[in-house]
Scaffold this active site. Sequence first.
Site, PDB file in Angstrom:
ATOM      1  N   PHE A   6     -11.689  -6.811  13.428  1.00 28.02           N
ATOM      2  CA  PHE A   6     -10.835  -7.488  12.596  1.00 28.02           C
ATOM      3  C   PHE A   6     -10.122  -6.418  11.457  1.00 28.02           C
ATOM      4  CE2 PHE A   6      -9.081  -9.810   8.503  1.00 28.02           C
ATOM      5  CZ  PHE A   6      -7.912 -10.229   9.039  1.00 28.02           C
ATOM      6  N   GLN A   7      -9.003  -6.205  11.437  1.00 29.33           N
ATOM      7  CA  GLN A   7      -8.445  -5.276  10.763  1.00 29.33           C
ATOM      8  C   GLN A   7      -9.081  -3.848  10.869  1.00 29.33           C
ATOM      9  OE1 GLN A   7      -8.295  -6.909   6.586  1.00 29.33           O
ATOM     10  NE2 GLN A   7      -6.275  -7.478   6.830  1.00 29.33           N
ATOM     11  N   GLU A  54       0.831  -1.098   0.085  1.00 29.27           N
ATOM     12  CA  GLU A  54      -0.014  -0.073  -0.007  1.00 29.27           C
ATOM     13  C   GLU A  54       0.973   1.187  -0.052  1.00 29.27           C
ATOM     14  OE1 GLU A  54      -0.428  -2.525   2.047  1.00 29.27           O
ATOM     15  OE2 GLU A  54      -2.682  -3.142   1.812  1.00 29.27           O
ATOM     16  N   MET A  93      24.648   7.894   2.344  1.00 30.54           N
ATOM     17  CA  MET A  93      24.583   9.033   3.146  1.00 30.54           C
ATOM     18  C   MET A  93      24.778   8.838   4.665  1.00 30.54           C
ATOM     19  SD  MET A  93      24.364  11.958   2.455  1.00 30.54           S
ATOM     20  CE  MET A  93      23.448  12.906   0.936  1.00 30.54           C
ATOM     21  N   LYS A 145     -17.498  -0.294   5.595  1.00 32.00           N
ATOM     22  CA  LYS A 145     -18.092  -1.370   4.659  1.00 32.00           C
ATOM     23  C   LYS A 145     -19.432  -1.204   4.270  1.00 32.00           C
ATOM     24  CE  LYS A 145     -17.762  -6.251   3.758  1.00 32.00           C
ATOM     25  NZ  LYS A 145     -17.551  -7.756   4.539  1.00 32.00           N
TER      26      LYS A 145
END
Lengths: 187, 574
Positions: free
Chosen positions: B113-114, B51, B479, B163
């Site tokens: 959940f999630q 993502e 760096m 949802k």
Amino acid sequence: MQQVISLLVENKPGALMRIVGLISARGWNIDSLTVAKTLDTSLSRMTIAVAVDDHMRRQVIKQMNKLINVLQATDLSEGPSVTREMVLMRVRAPQESRTAILKEAEIFGARVVDSSVEGFALEATGETEKLDEFADIMRSYGEIEITRSGAVTLSLEAKKLRLSPPVTKGAQVHETDGQEKLVHKTN
Amino acid sequence: MSNLMSGSKILLECLVREGVDTIYGYPGGVTIPFYDAMYDHPIRHVLVRHEQNAAFAAQGYVRATGKTGVCCATSGPGATNLTTGLVDALLDSIPIVALTGQVTSTLIGTDAFQEADTFGITRSATKHNFLIKNIADLPQAIHEAFYIASSGRPGPVLVDITKDVFQGNMQYNPVTSIHLPGYKVYTEGHTGQIRRAAQMMLEAERPMVYAGGGVIHSEASAELRELVELVDSPTVCTLMGLGALPGNHPNYISMPGMHGSYAANMGMYNTDLIIALGVRFDDRVTGRLKAFAPHAKVIHVDIDPSEISKNRNADLPIVGDVKRVLQKLNAVLREMNPSAMDRPGLRAWWKQVRDWKAEHPLEPSFSTTEIKPQHLMAEIERISKGEAIVATDVGQHQMWAAQHISFNKPRLWLTSGGLGSMGFGLPASVGAQMACPNQLVFCIVGDGGFQMSLPELATIVNHGLPIKIICMNNGYLGMVRQWQQLFYNNRLSQVTLDGFPDPVHLAAAYGFKGSTVSHPSQLRAALEMAVAEPGPYLLNVKVSPEENVYPMVPAGGAINEMVLGPPSPVEVPR
């Protein structure tokens, strides 16, 4: 130095979080915060007292004004204003000191809102420092329990509230003063 | 009830109305209804492999085109993974709209959940965000999100959608107007201030135009060019502003700041008037703020009032869109006819700036035995000639690329400036190549950042994107190694990147070509071969491992106190 900020905000979920987030992200501690709906119930008025690093005073007001939900943020420490706070206090009062407590309460303009054999519940409004003194005096009579509202502040200068007009999708909208223009770029 | 539409379909319809053609995303549990609606919808969805890369790819699309980008992730881990890409967009003012799924509204707050508090987590990662629990609020929020993202100072806006909103149905009426009374956009600039600015510019003896990302966001390159020609001012472009003025323009000096050129930094230190356009006086530009441009007055043009006098006090602030302000400013300047004026101070200033340029030019170093990183960038510059898109990652290679590759127009240089997110380069090049399919796209990455976004090779292959991935491989987190060497007694702690995969096999495993080049004599041919390849190409370039980026203003140093080269020979254990 302490800064008192007055905000007119949209009464929406998350509006308070955004404002408080600006302060907490800079590691500052809020001394007091009050929020309530205004006459127009779609808006809320907030007063925040916060100790701000001096060089950040203007920056934090600008950052707040940038928030979409904020209609206006003003630094009340800059102009004339009046601040009040309310305190509710339970004082334990044995028989021998009841009269003296009531006398003191009268001096501070406090009202008795409840009375029982254990003592009184008192209500007072005033400037923060005055209420500090009131609490100190009451403490000298015995144990007290106290709830304070936090400062509410009113600016004594009228500040012009500038709001953005609705934007028609795909159209250009000219602001009334001709200096600024909102353009909705549709892709 | 055939006129009812699902939330998912309404969302797609709103996106179409906003002109969206591509979504970069990754599906998950709560966004399945949305992905189901996408199944037979013409909008293009690009399946990335993480993502974070959806947000970076959307940014690549935006940075290359100027359009608003869209990315999409599911609830919980999907949304938290997106967050780095959002903060990156926030710091570089990149307009993206992020769509995230949220658990069903009745489950919010139950540790479902999630479930994650995406609205809370992304509060400080976005310009604004929305939580939509009611389908009736969805269309308005989507259009507001696009308006907020693309107008004023652009930035990321997130819409978190439960949802049940995706699954719900309602009668859809297109949104015709947006009302955000507290959202103020100042574009025009104050006419009196603009007149005063013109006066100050022509009175200045040692003017310096300091142009940044704002010039690119407001598409003000042509106006910038006219301004610097009218005022005949030396001009520096920040890391975010590279390409705002063509790299070969006679008034262009180079990038200022921590790894800016000697002439740019000496110019910024000694100027008597900074003309700051769409910049924010970032610490990487100013060095020690108290010692920055001590003799200069400052004209600061920015669309965001909170940038004015944030870091450096502005003697003459102009709040407005750089393009609109410059159009007005140029009109005033044209009337004043500066080319007819005798400005002896300016002539002396130009001589001084040219002397500085000649004293310590930004010239690539070469070796006959190993490929110097600067040599690599010079070869890419030779092929690009200021015309190719260059997406980079973050670190040494990013600075060398910024120093040695030029850009003739804006939107060719795609880099993570403010946040400095490693892993940015590869997904950003995906978005850019998809937006500009016929353009040559170089993705210059270090071996560190490349490995952070490695899975996107699959996305590149899926879409047949002919990206030229140039991995500047020094085997180090260069760096950090440079700082450890210079400031921490060369105690190299956790900066060695052993175990880099064989690029030939790596590319072959994904189904395209790759190779390694390590000898300077073969570099040019290897690059030409990579560019000639019709598909993607992975060129692993082994460069001298201990090369450092110079000039360098050490952290906390003043910009006129540059370190121009290695202080003394240093033994680096390998």
